[in-house]
Every structure is written in structure tokens, then in C-alpha cells.
Design a protein around this motif. Structure first.
Motif, PDB file in Angstrom:
ATOM      1  N   VAL A  22      -5.287   5.780  -8.443  1.00 54.75           N
ATOM      2  CA  VAL A  22      -4.435   6.504  -7.506  1.00 54.75           C
ATOM      3  C   VAL A  22      -4.027   5.559  -6.382  1.00 54.75           C
ATOM      4  CG1 VAL A  22      -5.382   8.797  -8.006  1.00 54.75           C
ATOM      5  CG2 VAL A  22      -6.421   7.375  -6.226  1.00 54.75           C
ATOM      6  N   ASP A  23      -3.032   5.962  -5.610  1.00 54.08           N
ATOM      7  CA  ASP A  23      -2.594   5.131  -4.492  1.00 54.08           C
ATOM      8  C   ASP A  23      -3.531   5.272  -3.304  1.00 54.08           C
ATOM      9  OD1 ASP A  23      -1.767   7.768  -3.789  1.00 54.08           O
ATOM     10  OD2 ASP A  23      -0.184   6.974  -2.513  1.00 54.08           O
ATOM     11  N   ARG A  60      -0.204   9.078 -10.179  1.00 56.54           N
ATOM     12  CA  ARG A  60      -0.781  10.339  -9.701  1.00 56.54           C
ATOM     13  C   ARG A  60      -1.973  10.689 -10.587  1.00 56.54           C
ATOM     14  NH1 ARG A  60       4.699  13.253 -10.534  1.00 56.54           N
ATOM     15  NH2 ARG A  60       3.383  14.274 -12.061  1.00 56.54           N
ATOM     16  N   ARG A  84       0.433  18.293  -2.014  1.00 57.49           N
ATOM     17  CA  ARG A  84       0.455  17.336  -3.114  1.00 57.49           C
ATOM     18  C   ARG A  84       1.031  18.056  -4.317  1.00 57.49           C
ATOM     19  NH1 ARG A  84      -5.341  14.673  -1.492  1.00 57.49           N
ATOM     20  NH2 ARG A  84      -4.573  14.113   0.553  1.00 57.49           N
ATOM     21  N   SER A  92       2.564  11.160  -3.420  1.00 57.60           N
ATOM     22  CA  SER A  92       1.740   9.992  -3.108  1.00 57.60           C
ATOM     23  C   SER A  92       1.270  10.114  -1.666  1.00 57.60           C
ATOM     24  CB  SER A  92       2.528   8.689  -3.303  1.00 57.60           C
ATOM     25  OG  SER A  92       3.516   8.554  -2.298  1.00 57.60           O
TER      26      SER A  92
END
Length: 187
Positions: free
Chosen positions: A15-16, A48, A116, A138
Motif C-alpha cells: 500500500v502507499d 490499493r 477510502r 490513496s
């Protein structure tokens, strides 16, 4: 083939926003992997959570690291670490000068919220139910919307810290509106 030699390929997804997590085990794990298998070629993808699980199922990546809100059949989940998340507003938001006062649930619930887009409504953290929401996919997108001064949203503390230090955003009632995100590896 790389440099005329065959190398093993490891496709990893994450994930970021893990770059700002102090003591994140991900860089150390990559360093250890390279020390033990110096010839391995790494493809690192940022996606994601829902995309990561699908990519592992479809064998487009071999391992994923993230916080997942459910468990899919056919995947193995292994606990790794945790991060804290809080509800934030930007410096231009009407709540920003009032953060030292008690904001009511009614006031907070009436505010515009950035959620989200990959998390189901019933999986929202805390007890707040916002009347109006926009979606982001994100942490950077969520932060941009919060920094606009128009939206409230949850962010990892380590990610929001820089913006807090610069006076651009602040946590709202951090003792009330927070949750812990559990990160896992998925194979």
C-alpha cells in the motif's frame, strides 16, 4: 534475462504511504532479501488493498503488504506491524481554530468527509457517520483533500506528522477519533 544472466524475479506489492512509517519493516526486509539473494530482481508495485489481494490471487504478484479489512479465501495472512490513524482537518477548515474545544458529534457528522473508496461503509472507523462524503483511493489523495480545508479524513499519524509540524493540518479529538490499523503480509 538481465545483463545476459537469468535472475529470479520477486513481484511485491504494498500500500502507499509506508515510506513515512518510522521503523517500517519493509525496507529492512528488502535489504535482507538482497543480502541473502543478491541476484533476485524485484518488481515493487504500490496498489490499493483490494488490488493487492486480487493481484496475489491472480499471481501477478507473489506477496503483498497492507492493511486489509477482510480475509479472502485462498490467501494466507501473516501479522506484521500496526499503525495509528486519527481524524484530521486542514488549516483552512472551520474546525481548525476550534480544535481545543469540544466539537459535538452532530457538528462532526455534518462536515464533509473523505473516505477510502475501497473500504465498505460499514467498515468505517469510530462511531461517526458523516452525512456527506467524497472518495479517495490513496493516502496522498486523502491528504490533498484534507489540506484543501474542505474535508475531514483519517490518515496514518506518521503520514500526517509532516503536515502537522508545518501547521497545515491537525488531529481532531485524538483521544476519541483514532484506530489501529493492523498490517499483514499476504501470500
Amino acid at each position: 534475462m538481465l545483463s545476459g544472466r537469468h535472475r529470479e524475479l520477486l513481484r511485491i506489492g504494498t500500500v502507499d504511504s509506508l515510506i513515512t512509517l518510522e521503523h517500517s519493516p519493509v525496507p529492512a526486509a528488502i535489504a535482507q532479501l538482497r543480502a541473502e539473494l543478491p541476484g533476485v530482481h524485484i518488481d515493487l508495485h504500490v496498489m490499493r488493498p483490494d488490488e493487492l489481494e486480487q493481484a496475489v490471487l491472480e499471481e501477478r504478484i507473489q506477496v503483498a503488504v497492507g492493511a486489509f479489512h477482510h480475509r479472502l479465501s485462498g490467501l494466507h495472512y501473516q501479522a506484521l506491524f500496526e499503525e495509528e490513524q486519527h481524524l484530521y482537518c486542514g488549516s483552512g477548515h472551520p474546525f481548525f481554530p476550534r480544535l481545543d474545544q469540544n466539537l459535538t458529534y452532530e457538528e462532526l457528522s455534518a462536515a464533509d468527509y473523505v473516505d477510502r473508496g475501497y473500504v465498505a461503509e460499514n467498515k468505517r472507523p469510530c462511531e461517526l457517520r458523516f452525512a456527506s462524503a467524497v472518495s479517495a483511493f490513496s493516502m496522498e489523495a486523502i491528504a490533498l483533500l484534507i489540506l484543501s480545508g474542505q474535508f475531514l479524513g483519517f490518515l496514518p499519524d506518521h503520514y500526517a506528522d509532516r503536515f502537522e509540524q508545518q501547521g497545515q493540518m491537525q488531529a481532531i479529538a485524538p483521544e476519541r477519533f483514532h484506530y489501529t490499523c493492523r498490517f499483514v503480509s499476504v501470500l
